[in-house]
Write a protein that holds these residues in place. Sequence first.
Motif, PDB file in Angstrom:
ATOM      1  N   GLY A 155       0.476  -1.031   0.133  1.00  0.00           N
ATOM      2  CA  GLY A 155      -0.249   0.228  -0.157  1.00  0.00           C
ATOM      3  C   GLY A 155       0.545   0.932   0.144  1.00  0.00           C
ATOM      4  O   GLY A 155       2.063   1.718   0.387  1.00  0.00           O
ATOM      5  N   ARG A 156      -0.029   2.415   0.382  1.00  0.00           N
ATOM      6  CA  ARG A 156       0.639   3.479   0.304  1.00  0.00           C
ATOM      7  C   ARG A 156       0.752   4.068   1.587  1.00  0.00           C
ATOM      8  O   ARG A 156       0.062   3.746   2.376  1.00  0.00           O
ATOM      9  CB  ARG A 156      -0.256   4.445  -0.427  1.00  0.00           C
ATOM     10  N   TYR A 157       2.433   4.821   1.714  1.00  0.00           N
ATOM     11  CA  TYR A 157       2.100   5.008   3.202  1.00  0.00           C
ATOM     12  C   TYR A 157       2.965   6.692   3.526  1.00  0.00           C
ATOM     13  O   TYR A 157       3.629   6.596   2.208  1.00  0.00           O
ATOM     14  CB  TYR A 157       3.649   4.036   3.633  1.00  0.00           C
ATOM     15  N   SER A 158       2.537   6.802   4.412  1.00  0.00           N
ATOM     16  CA  SER A 158       3.118   8.289   4.532  1.00  0.00           C
ATOM     17  C   SER A 158       4.253   8.624   5.525  1.00  0.00           C
ATOM     18  O   SER A 158       4.304   7.469   6.329  1.00  0.00           O
ATOM     19  CB  SER A 158       2.410   9.502   5.389  1.00  0.00           C
ATOM     20  N   VAL A 159       5.730   8.429   5.304  1.00  0.00           N
ATOM     21  CA  VAL A 159       6.549   9.034   5.752  1.00  0.00           C
ATOM     22  C   VAL A 159       6.700   9.814   6.322  1.00  0.00           C
ATOM     23  O   VAL A 159       6.821  11.285   5.990  1.00  0.00           O
ATOM     24  CB  VAL A 159       7.868   7.906   4.882  1.00  0.00           C
ATOM     25  N   ARG A 160       7.520  10.179   7.758  1.00  0.00           N
ATOM     26  CA  ARG A 160       7.020  11.642   8.240  1.00  0.00           C
ATOM     27  C   ARG A 160       9.112  11.206   9.404  1.00  0.00           C
ATOM     28  O   ARG A 160       8.375   9.813   9.604  1.00  0.00           O
ATOM     29  CB  ARG A 160       6.523  12.371   8.500  1.00  0.00           C
ATOM     30  N   ALA A 161       9.806  12.091   9.279  1.00  0.00           N
ATOM     31  CA  ALA A 161      10.988  11.694  10.355  1.00  0.00           C
ATOM     32  C   ALA A 161      11.577  13.036  11.143  1.00  0.00           C
ATOM     33  O   ALA A 161      10.597  14.037  10.304  1.00  0.00           O
ATOM     34  CB  ALA A 161      12.304  11.676   9.378  1.00  0.00           C
ATOM     35  N   THR A 162      11.572  12.870  12.206  1.00  0.00           N
ATOM     36  CA  THR A 162      12.226  14.041  13.333  1.00  0.00           C
ATOM     37  C   THR A 162      13.736  13.035  13.559  1.00  0.00           C
ATOM     38  O   THR A 162      13.859  12.075  14.140  1.00  0.00           O
ATOM     39  CB  THR A 162      10.824  14.419  14.142  1.00  0.00           C
ATOM     40  N   TYR A 163      14.139  14.858  14.384  1.00  0.00           N
ATOM     41  CA  TYR A 163      15.159  14.238  15.870  1.00  0.00           C
ATOM     42  C   TYR A 163      14.600  14.393  16.396  1.00  0.00           C
ATOM     43  O   TYR A 163      14.636  15.966  16.335  1.00  0.00           O
ATOM     44  CB  TYR A 163      16.614  14.888  15.129  1.00  0.00           C
ATOM     45  N   VAL A 164      14.567  14.022  17.892  1.00  0.00           N
ATOM     46  CA  VAL A 164      14.360  14.537  19.374  1.00  0.00           C
ATOM     47  C   VAL A 164      15.164  14.093  20.764  1.00  0.00           C
ATOM     48  O   VAL A 164      15.835  13.188  20.343  1.00  0.00           O
ATOM     49  CB  VAL A 164      13.066  14.262  19.319  1.00  0.00           C
ATOM     50  N   GLU A 165      15.606  15.085  21.135  1.00  0.00           N
ATOM     51  CA  GLU A 165      15.951  15.058  23.074  1.00  0.00           C
ATOM     52  C   GLU A 165      15.057  14.970  23.285  1.00  0.00           C
ATOM     53  O   GLU A 165      15.117  16.207  24.126  1.00  0.00           O
ATOM     54  CB  GLU A 165      17.200  16.161  22.339  1.00  0.00           C
ATOM     55  N   PRO A 166      14.668  13.941  24.563  1.00  0.00           N
ATOM     56  CA  PRO A 166      13.379  13.826  24.859  1.00  0.00           C
ATOM     57  C   PRO A 166      13.985  14.662  26.206  1.00  0.00           C
ATOM     58  O   PRO A 166      12.915  14.622  27.290  1.00  0.00           O
ATOM     59  CB  PRO A 166      12.731  13.107  25.285  1.00  0.00           C
ATOM     60  N   LEU A 214      17.522  10.377  19.676  1.00  0.00           N
ATOM     61  CA  LEU A 214      16.723   9.465  19.186  1.00  0.00           C
ATOM     62  C   LEU A 214      16.263   9.818  17.318  1.00  0.00           C
ATOM     63  O   LEU A 214      15.819  11.447  18.047  1.00  0.00           O
ATOM     64  CB  LEU A 214      15.734   8.792  19.997  1.00  0.00           C
ATOM     65  N   SER A 215      16.272   9.539  16.252  1.00  0.00           N
ATOM     66  CA  SER A 215      15.268   9.881  15.508  1.00  0.00           C
ATOM     67  C   SER A 215      14.167   8.889  15.295  1.00  0.00           C
ATOM     68  O   SER A 215      14.635   7.866  16.135  1.00  0.00           O
ATOM     69  CB  SER A 215      16.394   9.882  13.767  1.00  0.00           C
ATOM     70  N   LEU A 216      13.261   9.274  14.742  1.00  0.00           N
ATOM     71  CA  LEU A 216      11.813   8.610  14.822  1.00  0.00           C
ATOM     72  C   LEU A 216      11.760   8.434  13.325  1.00  0.00           C
ATOM     73  O   LEU A 216      11.528   9.875  12.447  1.00  0.00           O
ATOM     74  CB  LEU A 216      10.912   9.203  15.446  1.00  0.00           C
ATOM     75  N   VAL A 217      11.194   7.402  12.367  1.00  0.00           N
ATOM     76  CA  VAL A 217      10.644   7.680  10.859  1.00  0.00           C
ATOM     77  C   VAL A 217       9.388   6.559  11.097  1.00  0.00           C
ATOM     78  O   VAL A 217       9.440   5.755  11.400  1.00  0.00           O
ATOM     79  CB  VAL A 217      11.957   6.867   9.894  1.00  0.00           C
ATOM     80  N   GLN A 218       8.594   7.711  10.913  1.00  0.00           N
ATOM     81  CA  GLN A 218       7.067   7.570  10.955  1.00  0.00           C
ATOM     82  C   GLN A 218       6.813   6.302   9.912  1.00  0.00           C
ATOM     83  O   GLN A 218       6.360   7.544   8.964  1.00  0.00           O
ATOM     84  CB  GLN A 218       6.388   7.665  12.145  1.00  0.00           C
ATOM     85  N   LEU A 219       6.266   5.763   9.179  1.00  0.00           N
ATOM     86  CA  LEU A 219       5.246   5.073   8.786  1.00  0.00           C
ATOM     87  C   LEU A 219       3.303   4.965   8.684  1.00  0.00           C
ATOM     88  O   LEU A 219       3.467   4.180   9.853  1.00  0.00           O
ATOM     89  CB  LEU A 219       5.845   3.400   8.325  1.00  0.00           C
ATOM     90  N   ARG A 220       2.840   5.587   8.400  1.00  0.00           N
ATOM     91  CA  ARG A 220       1.397   5.464   8.317  1.00  0.00           C
ATOM     92  C   ARG A 220       0.931   4.940   6.966  1.00  0.00           C
ATOM     93  O   ARG A 220       0.744   5.472   5.903  1.00  0.00           O
ATOM     94  CB  ARG A 220       0.106   6.620   8.677  1.00  0.00           C
ATOM     95  N   ARG A 221       0.320   3.798   6.912  1.00  0.00           N
ATOM     96  CA  ARG A 221      -0.928   3.137   5.475  1.00  0.00           C
ATOM     97  C   ARG A 221      -1.719   4.281   5.569  1.00  0.00           C
ATOM     98  O   ARG A 221      -2.882   4.078   6.256  1.00  0.00           O
ATOM     99  CB  ARG A 221      -0.758   1.689   6.041  1.00  0.00           C
ATOM    100  N   LEU A 222      -1.842   4.596   4.152  1.00  0.00           N
ATOM    101  CA  LEU A 222      -2.923   5.525   3.678  1.00  0.00           C
ATOM    102  C   LEU A 222      -4.748   5.199   3.433  1.00  0.00           C
ATOM    103  O   LEU A 222      -3.836   3.121   2.476  1.00  0.00           O
ATOM    104  CB  LEU A 222      -1.886   6.475   2.885  1.00  0.00           C
TER     105      LEU A 222
END
Length: 170
Positions: free
Chosen positions: A144-155, A161-169
């Motif tokens: 399927g088609r996924y939305s990909v978004r990424a970030t770098y965070v210092e909680p 950490l860096s995060l790369v999130q996949l959300r199925r559309l």
Amino acid sequence: MTRYADPGAVEWVESGGGPLIVVPEVVLSSWSGADGDESETDYDRACGVDGYAGLVAVGQSLALVLGDDPASTSFLPERGLFVRWCAAESEEELLGSVDAALAEAAWEPQQLWDVPGPVVLFDSAWPGDELEPENHLRVDLEPGRYSVRATYVEPNPETWLSLVQLRRLP
């Protein structure tokens, strides 16, 4: 890849210094890594990706490059999230900070990725048809088609950490 014996722990994929890549399993043999006679190898193309994530052509598909930092990376399937270990005292500390990181994330612009099915995470320098059991992670994604978004965070000051999130559309 490091395997942890603790219940609930995840498997990590390491890099030799370059970016990690997530290649659809059906085109895995099309990824030549740092090998090749061309002036620009597949590995060079992966290194050319700007930002925390980007897409490059592989065969008749696209692969997701996890750029910026050669951090140890795992996938949390329940969140559709690649977690990249930039700094933390322990795996427990890193994974325990994911909720805080998601809450304060400033995401790069999303990209769209058409995924034909399961994908494989590994060091982009490796040819896709020469992977060994200890140097990659297979991720079961539905086609399927996924939305990909990424970030770098210092909680917190000790955890980055860096995060790369996949959300199925739909």
